[in-house]
Design an enzyme around this catalytic site. Structure first.
Site, PDB file in Angstrom:
ATOM      1  N   PHE A 178       0.927  -0.984   0.082  1.00 19.73           N
ATOM      2  CA  PHE A 178       0.075  -0.037   0.032  1.00 19.73           C
ATOM      3  C   PHE A 178       1.012   1.302  -0.022  1.00 19.73           C
ATOM      4  O   PHE A 178       0.458   2.221  -0.763  1.00 19.73           O
ATOM      5  CB  PHE A 178      -0.935   0.119   1.310  1.00 19.73           C
ATOM      6  CG  PHE A 178      -1.836   1.220   1.157  1.00 19.73           C
ATOM      7  CD1 PHE A 178      -3.096   0.751   0.618  1.00 19.73           C
ATOM      8  CD2 PHE A 178      -1.735   2.353   1.771  1.00 19.73           C
ATOM      9  CE1 PHE A 178      -4.196   1.808   0.562  1.00 19.73           C
ATOM     10  CE2 PHE A 178      -2.723   2.932   1.891  1.00 19.73           C
ATOM     11  CZ  PHE A 178      -3.829   3.262   1.215  1.00 19.73           C
ATOM     12  N   CYS A 184       4.578  -7.813  -2.965  1.00 19.16           N
ATOM     13  CA  CYS A 184       3.803  -9.148  -3.145  1.00 19.16           C
ATOM     14  C   CYS A 184       2.433  -8.803  -2.151  1.00 19.16           C
ATOM     15  O   CYS A 184       2.764  -8.969  -0.905  1.00 19.16           O
ATOM     16  CB  CYS A 184       4.810 -10.079  -2.687  1.00 19.16           C
ATOM     17  SG  CYS A 184       4.026 -11.756  -2.651  1.00 19.16           S
ATOM     18  N   HIS A 234      -9.583  -7.562   1.826  1.00 22.35           N
ATOM     19  CA  HIS A 234      -8.381  -6.607   1.703  1.00 22.35           C
ATOM     20  C   HIS A 234      -7.574  -6.666   0.782  1.00 22.35           C
ATOM     21  O   HIS A 234      -7.211  -5.655   0.432  1.00 22.35           O
ATOM     22  CB  HIS A 234      -7.861  -7.207   3.372  1.00 22.35           C
ATOM     23  CG  HIS A 234      -6.903  -6.152   3.720  1.00 22.35           C
ATOM     24  ND1 HIS A 234      -5.571  -6.325   3.663  1.00 22.35           N
ATOM     25  CD2 HIS A 234      -7.107  -5.176   4.602  1.00 22.35           C
ATOM     26  CE1 HIS A 234      -4.984  -5.244   4.162  1.00 22.35           C
ATOM     27  NE2 HIS A 234      -5.923  -4.378   4.644  1.00 22.35           N
ATOM     28  N   ARG A 268       6.854 -16.922  -9.240  1.00 22.69           N
ATOM     29  CA  ARG A 268       7.231 -15.806  -9.955  1.00 22.69           C
ATOM     30  C   ARG A 268       8.265 -14.858  -9.303  1.00 22.69           C
ATOM     31  O   ARG A 268       8.629 -13.738  -9.814  1.00 22.69           O
ATOM     32  CB  ARG A 268       5.766 -14.904 -10.086  1.00 22.69           C
ATOM     33  CG  ARG A 268       4.802 -15.730 -10.872  1.00 22.69           C
ATOM     34  CD  ARG A 268       3.407 -15.086 -10.629  1.00 22.69           C
ATOM     35  NE  ARG A 268       2.311 -15.745 -11.515  1.00 22.69           N
ATOM     36  CZ  ARG A 268       1.966 -17.058 -11.226  1.00 22.69           C
ATOM     37  NH1 ARG A 268       2.596 -17.692 -10.441  1.00 22.69           N
ATOM     38  NH2 ARG A 268       1.200 -17.710 -12.141  1.00 22.69           N
TER      39      ARG A 268
HETATM   40  C1  DLZ Z   1      -2.040  -5.378   6.062  1.00 19.81           C
HETATM   41  C2  DLZ Z   1      -1.543  -6.150   4.817  1.00 19.81           C
HETATM   42  C3  DLZ Z   1      -1.885  -7.428   4.481  1.00 19.81           C
HETATM   43  C4  DLZ Z   1      -3.186  -8.340   5.378  1.00 19.81           C
HETATM   44  N1  DLZ Z   1      -1.212  -8.082   3.517  1.00 19.81           N
HETATM   45  C5  DLZ Z   1      -0.517  -7.669   2.645  1.00 19.81           C
HETATM   46  C6  DLZ Z   1       0.259  -8.605   1.756  1.00 19.81           C
HETATM   47  O1  DLZ Z   1      -0.159  -9.308   1.403  1.00 19.81           O
HETATM   48  N2  DLZ Z   1       1.093  -7.877   1.262  1.00 19.81           N
HETATM   49  C7  DLZ Z   1       1.563  -6.335   1.210  1.00 19.81           C
HETATM   50  O2  DLZ Z   1       2.324  -5.929   0.787  1.00 19.81           O
HETATM   51  N3  DLZ Z   1       0.968  -5.748   2.405  1.00 19.81           N
HETATM   52  C8  DLZ Z   1      -0.069  -6.263   3.000  1.00 19.81           C
HETATM   53  N4  DLZ Z   1      -0.596  -5.600   4.170  1.00 19.81           N
HETATM   54  C9  DLZ Z   1       0.053  -4.187   4.398  1.00 19.81           C
HETATM   55  C10 DLZ Z   1      -0.560  -3.043   3.674  1.00 19.81           C
HETATM   56  O3  DLZ Z   1       0.330  -3.071   2.465  1.00 19.81           O
HETATM   57  C11 DLZ Z   1      -0.177  -1.827   4.320  1.00 19.81           C
HETATM   58  O4  DLZ Z   1       1.406  -1.877   4.608  1.00 19.81           O
HETATM   59  C12 DLZ Z   1      -1.041  -1.548   5.615  1.00 19.81           C
HETATM   60  O5  DLZ Z   1      -2.545  -1.481   5.165  1.00 19.81           O
HETATM   61  C13 DLZ Z   1      -0.766  -0.195   6.436  1.00 19.81           C
HETATM   62  O6  DLZ Z   1      -1.174   0.863   5.401  1.00 19.81           O
END
Ligand code: DLZ
Length: 144
Positions: free
Chosen positions: A52, A75, A83, A122
């Site tokens: 994110f 990833c 989510h 990958r």
């Molecule tokens: C919270 C979260 C979850 C559940 N899964 C992933 C993931 O599979 N890959 C990834 O890069 N980040 C994940 N995150 C974290 C979110 O990207 C982000 O860091 C948080 O929601 C805080 O903004």
């Protein structure tokens, strides 16, 4: 034609979530940049917590005057809730926006997989290394 990239600077922004995978993506991207003629000292790595945060991390790097291209590596693995979809949507949009806003290549090197096995395949497995592909994309765009 082979473009001279020896003075171009590339940022690689790496998400720490699913670190085992994103480190492999980084390795693939780094090696492909070197192979493509980017100098080691012209590769700048930055880490963000999760995929994110690649949008803002990527934008911050692309806004730097000296940076010519940005590669965003992450990833996202599907869990039991929607989510996954929100993160994938947001980061795809955010990375697109970072590129358009700064008019620089900001490359989408984010795996969006249903499970860890698909991600491993990958990230240096049987379907290659998408980090490497992201670097080749950056190189092609730098030669545009
Ligand atoms: C919270 C979260 C979850 C559940 N899964 C992933 C993931 O599979 N890959 C990834 O890069 N980040 C994940 N995150 C974290 C979110 O990207 C982000 O860091 C948080 O929601 C805080 O903004």
């Amino acid at each position: 034609k082979k473009v001279d990239l020896s003075s171009r600077k590339v940022a690689i922004v790496v998400a720490s979530w699913n670190e085992e995978i994103t480190e492999s993506l980084y390795e693939g991207a780094f090696n492909a940049l070197i192979e493509g003629g980017i100098r080691k000292s012209n590769i700048i790595r930055k880490d963000v917590p999760g995929s994110f945060e690649l949008s803002l991390g990527g934008l911050w790097m692309a806004e730097r005057k000296e940076i010519d291209a940005v590669i965003c590596l992450g990833c996202v693995i599907q869990g039991d809730t929607p989510h996954f979809d929100y993160i994938c949507q947001a980061v795809a949009y955010g990375i697109t926006e970072a590129g358009l806003k700064t008019r620089k290549p900001v490359i989408f090197g984010v795996l969006t997989t249903l499970n860890k096995a698909q991600a491993l395949d990958r990230a240096g497995g049987k379907f290659g290394n998408k980090g490497e592909e992201a670097a080749l994309t950056a190189i092609q765009m730098l030669g545009f």
